[in-house]
Design a protein around this motif. Structure first.
Motif, PDB file in Angstrom:
ATOM      1  N   LYS A 151     -13.581  -5.622  -4.868  1.00  0.00           N
ATOM      2  CA  LYS A 151     -15.123  -6.164  -5.717  1.00  0.00           C
ATOM      3  C   LYS A 151     -16.418  -5.010  -5.777  1.00  0.00           C
ATOM      4  CE  LYS A 151     -12.975 -10.398  -6.838  1.00  0.00           C
ATOM      5  NZ  LYS A 151     -11.438 -10.090  -7.109  1.00  0.00           N
ATOM      6  N   THR A 152     -16.091  -3.953  -4.623  1.00  0.00           N
ATOM      7  CA  THR A 152     -16.895  -3.194  -4.729  1.00  0.00           C
ATOM      8  C   THR A 152     -16.555  -1.866  -5.380  1.00  0.00           C
ATOM      9  OG1 THR A 152     -16.481  -2.628  -2.604  1.00  0.00           O
ATOM     10  CG2 THR A 152     -18.323  -4.628  -3.220  1.00  0.00           C
ATOM     11  N   ASP A 153     -16.441  -1.086  -4.359  1.00  0.00           N
ATOM     12  CA  ASP A 153     -16.296   0.905  -4.747  1.00  0.00           C
ATOM     13  C   ASP A 153     -15.157   1.686  -3.602  1.00  0.00           C
ATOM     14  OD1 ASP A 153     -17.460   1.138  -1.978  1.00  0.00           O
ATOM     15  OD2 ASP A 153     -19.193   1.158  -2.610  1.00  0.00           O
ATOM     16  N   LYS A 154     -15.251   2.619  -4.483  1.00  0.00           N
ATOM     17  CA  LYS A 154     -14.053   3.649  -3.567  1.00  0.00           C
ATOM     18  C   LYS A 154     -13.848   3.077  -1.471  1.00  0.00           C
ATOM     19  CE  LYS A 154     -10.991   6.246  -3.207  1.00  0.00           C
ATOM     20  NZ  LYS A 154      -9.292   5.804  -3.527  1.00  0.00           N
ATOM     21  N   ASP A 155     -15.929   3.247  -1.267  1.00  0.00           N
ATOM     22  CA  ASP A 155     -15.098   3.251   0.250  1.00  0.00           C
ATOM     23  C   ASP A 155     -14.622   2.244   0.789  1.00  0.00           C
ATOM     24  OD1 ASP A 155     -17.485   5.665  -0.090  1.00  0.00           O
ATOM     25  OD2 ASP A 155     -18.544   4.355  -0.503  1.00  0.00           O
ATOM     26  N   LYS A 156     -14.640   1.260   0.287  1.00  0.00           N
ATOM     27  CA  LYS A 156     -13.881  -0.168   1.093  1.00  0.00           C
ATOM     28  C   LYS A 156     -12.258  -0.304   0.387  1.00  0.00           C
ATOM     29  CE  LYS A 156     -18.021  -2.805   1.474  1.00  0.00           C
ATOM     30  NZ  LYS A 156     -19.162  -4.146   1.494  1.00  0.00           N
ATOM     31  N   VAL A 157     -11.421   0.826  -0.354  1.00  0.00           N
ATOM     32  CA  VAL A 157     -10.168   0.780  -0.835  1.00  0.00           C
ATOM     33  C   VAL A 157      -9.463   1.407  -0.115  1.00  0.00           C
ATOM     34  CG1 VAL A 157      -8.473   1.480  -2.113  1.00  0.00           C
ATOM     35  CG2 VAL A 157     -10.893   0.722  -3.103  1.00  0.00           C
ATOM     36  N   VAL A 158      -9.405   1.982   1.098  1.00  0.00           N
ATOM     37  CA  VAL A 158      -9.061   2.620   2.053  1.00  0.00           C
ATOM     38  C   VAL A 158      -8.628   1.169   3.402  1.00  0.00           C
ATOM     39  CG1 VAL A 158      -8.673   3.631   4.612  1.00  0.00           C
ATOM     40  CG2 VAL A 158      -9.266   4.670   2.144  1.00  0.00           C
ATOM     41  N   ASN A 159      -9.707   0.291   4.187  1.00  0.00           N
ATOM     42  CA  ASN A 159      -9.995  -0.754   4.554  1.00  0.00           C
ATOM     43  C   ASN A 159      -9.000  -1.686   4.312  1.00  0.00           C
ATOM     44  OD1 ASN A 159     -11.095   0.952   6.219  1.00  0.00           O
ATOM     45  ND2 ASN A 159     -13.662  -0.085   5.576  1.00  0.00           N
ATOM     46  N   TYR A 160      -9.336  -1.671   2.369  1.00  0.00           N
ATOM     47  CA  TYR A 160      -8.767  -3.323   2.064  1.00  0.00           C
ATOM     48  C   TYR A 160      -6.989  -2.978   2.417  1.00  0.00           C
ATOM     49  CZ  TYR A 160      -6.638  -6.669  -0.943  1.00  0.00           C
ATOM     50  OH  TYR A 160      -6.308  -7.406  -1.506  1.00  0.00           O
ATOM     51  N   VAL A 161      -6.815  -2.029   2.137  1.00  0.00           N
ATOM     52  CA  VAL A 161      -5.193  -1.249   1.500  1.00  0.00           C
ATOM     53  C   VAL A 161      -4.738  -1.768   3.355  1.00  0.00           C
ATOM     54  CG1 VAL A 161      -3.684   0.969   1.561  1.00  0.00           C
ATOM     55  CG2 VAL A 161      -5.068  -0.220  -0.054  1.00  0.00           C
ATOM     56  N   CYS A 162      -5.519  -0.868   4.293  1.00  0.00           N
ATOM     57  CA  CYS A 162      -4.553  -1.061   5.945  1.00  0.00           C
ATOM     58  C   CYS A 162      -4.671  -3.093   6.240  1.00  0.00           C
ATOM     59  CB  CYS A 162      -5.953  -0.446   6.672  1.00  0.00           C
ATOM     60  SG  CYS A 162      -5.982   1.311   6.595  1.00  0.00           S
ATOM     61  N   ASP A 163      -5.781  -3.775   6.231  1.00  0.00           N
ATOM     62  CA  ASP A 163      -5.511  -5.070   5.958  1.00  0.00           C
ATOM     63  C   ASP A 163      -4.683  -6.095   5.590  1.00  0.00           C
ATOM     64  OD1 ASP A 163      -7.889  -4.953   7.536  1.00  0.00           O
ATOM     65  OD2 ASP A 163      -9.293  -5.486   6.844  1.00  0.00           O
ATOM     66  N   TYR A 164      -4.433  -5.605   4.418  1.00  0.00           N
ATOM     67  CA  TYR A 164      -4.080  -5.930   3.281  1.00  0.00           C
ATOM     68  C   TYR A 164      -2.425  -6.092   3.523  1.00  0.00           C
ATOM     69  CZ  TYR A 164      -2.041  -7.405  -1.330  1.00  0.00           C
ATOM     70  OH  TYR A 164      -0.866  -8.604  -1.577  1.00  0.00           O
ATOM     71  N   PHE A 165      -1.697  -4.287   3.876  1.00  0.00           N
ATOM     72  CA  PHE A 165      -0.313  -4.153   4.256  1.00  0.00           C
ATOM     73  C   PHE A 165      -0.169  -4.174   5.718  1.00  0.00           C
ATOM     74  CE2 PHE A 165      -0.682  -2.435  -0.270  1.00  0.00           C
ATOM     75  CZ  PHE A 165       0.284  -2.743  -0.121  1.00  0.00           C
ATOM     76  N   ASN A 166      -0.998  -4.670   6.665  1.00  0.00           N
ATOM     77  CA  ASN A 166      -1.207  -4.782   8.225  1.00  0.00           C
ATOM     78  C   ASN A 166      -0.859  -3.079   8.810  1.00  0.00           C
ATOM     79  OD1 ASN A 166      -1.667  -5.708  10.480  1.00  0.00           O
ATOM     80  ND2 ASN A 166      -0.288  -6.717  11.052  1.00  0.00           N
ATOM     81  N   ILE A 167      -1.418  -2.270   8.211  1.00  0.00           N
ATOM     82  CA  ILE A 167      -1.471  -0.807   8.436  1.00  0.00           C
ATOM     83  C   ILE A 167      -2.104  -0.339   9.482  1.00  0.00           C
ATOM     84  CG2 ILE A 167       1.161  -0.382   7.221  1.00  0.00           C
ATOM     85  CD1 ILE A 167      -0.961   0.952   5.654  1.00  0.00           C
ATOM     86  N   LYS A 168      -2.122   0.429   9.603  1.00  0.00           N
ATOM     87  CA  LYS A 168      -3.354   1.639  10.329  1.00  0.00           C
ATOM     88  C   LYS A 168      -3.631   2.993   9.745  1.00  0.00           C
ATOM     89  CE  LYS A 168      -1.968   1.154  15.813  1.00  0.00           C
ATOM     90  NZ  LYS A 168      -1.540   2.292  16.627  1.00  0.00           N
ATOM     91  N   ASN A 169      -5.089   3.534   9.475  1.00  0.00           N
ATOM     92  CA  ASN A 169      -5.267   4.292   8.204  1.00  0.00           C
ATOM     93  C   ASN A 169      -5.074   5.632   8.852  1.00  0.00           C
ATOM     94  OD1 ASN A 169      -6.430   5.656   7.049  1.00  0.00           O
ATOM     95  ND2 ASN A 169      -8.665   4.711   7.065  1.00  0.00           N
ATOM     96  N   ASN A 170      -3.807   5.936   8.549  1.00  0.00           N
ATOM     97  CA  ASN A 170      -3.089   7.509   9.196  1.00  0.00           C
ATOM     98  C   ASN A 170      -3.305   8.601   8.034  1.00  0.00           C
ATOM     99  OD1 ASN A 170      -2.863   6.368  12.301  1.00  0.00           O
ATOM    100  ND2 ASN A 170      -0.898   6.151  11.419  1.00  0.00           N
ATOM    101  N   PHE A 171      -3.488   8.413   6.644  1.00  0.00           N
ATOM    102  CA  PHE A 171      -3.649   8.583   5.942  1.00  0.00           C
ATOM    103  C   PHE A 171      -4.672  10.126   5.649  1.00  0.00           C
ATOM    104  CE2 PHE A 171      -4.234   3.538   3.969  1.00  0.00           C
ATOM    105  CZ  PHE A 171      -2.944   3.660   3.673  1.00  0.00           C
ATOM    106  N   LYS A 172      -4.087  11.145   4.729  1.00  0.00           N
ATOM    107  CA  LYS A 172      -4.283  12.449   5.127  1.00  0.00           C
ATOM    108  C   LYS A 172      -5.063  13.060   3.749  1.00  0.00           C
ATOM    109  CE  LYS A 172      -1.247  15.235   7.356  1.00  0.00           C
ATOM    110  NZ  LYS A 172      -0.398  15.719   7.530  1.00  0.00           N
ATOM    111  N   TYR A 173      -4.498  12.162   2.598  1.00  0.00           N
ATOM    112  CA  TYR A 173      -5.818  11.796   1.478  1.00  0.00           C
ATOM    113  C   TYR A 173      -5.834  10.554   1.223  1.00  0.00           C
ATOM    114  CZ  TYR A 173      -3.474  16.482   1.912  1.00  0.00           C
ATOM    115  OH  TYR A 173      -2.458  17.738   2.637  1.00  0.00           O
ATOM    116  N   ASN A 174      -6.673  11.003  -0.301  1.00  0.00           N
ATOM    117  CA  ASN A 174      -6.999   9.828  -0.628  1.00  0.00           C
ATOM    118  C   ASN A 174      -5.804   8.835  -1.569  1.00  0.00           C
ATOM    119  OD1 ASN A 174      -9.425   8.828   0.235  1.00  0.00           O
ATOM    120  ND2 ASN A 174     -11.155  10.324  -1.579  1.00  0.00           N
ATOM    121  N   HIS A 175      -5.208   9.915  -1.910  1.00  0.00           N
ATOM    122  CA  HIS A 175      -4.139   9.659  -3.056  1.00  0.00           C
ATOM    123  C   HIS A 175      -2.663   8.442  -2.719  1.00  0.00           C
ATOM    124  CE1 HIS A 175      -5.449  12.350  -6.222  1.00  0.00           C
ATOM    125  NE2 HIS A 175      -5.720  13.288  -5.399  1.00  0.00           N
TER     126      HIS A 175
END
Length: 83
Positions: free
Chosen positions: A41-65
């Motif tokens: 409901k907002t912007d790109k900056d919160k997408v990574v946090n949402y994805v990690c919470d949604y799938f219950n994973i850690k943020n180990n992403f090297k790239y935004n893709h």
């Protein structure tokens, strides 16, 4: 993106579309704006946090893709009330 990479990406997309149509798999497409608004409901900056919470994973992403792909999956799952 240079021309060689672009050509390879286009070939890969074409193959995936062909296989989806051949196997009668529904194809969906979301714009980046639609994904951002649907899941955060907002912007790109919160997408990574949402994805990690949604799938219950850690943020180990090297790239935004990497997180973008999961954001698209989360959008589909959310819109279709699957998860």
């Amino acid at each position: 993106m240079n021309n060689q990479v672009g050509a390879k990406v286009n070939r890969a997309i074409s193959i995936l579309l062909y296989l989806a149509i051949f196997n009668k798999i529904k194809i969906v497409s979301y714009t980046a704006t639609k994904v951002k608004k649907e899941i955060t409901k907002t912007d790109k900056d919160k997408v990574v946090n949402y994805v990690c919470d949604y799938f219950n994973i850690k943020n180990n992403f090297k790239y935004n893709h990497e997180s973008d792909v999961l954001a698209i999956a989360a959008t589909y799952l959310k819109k279709n009330k699957i998860l």
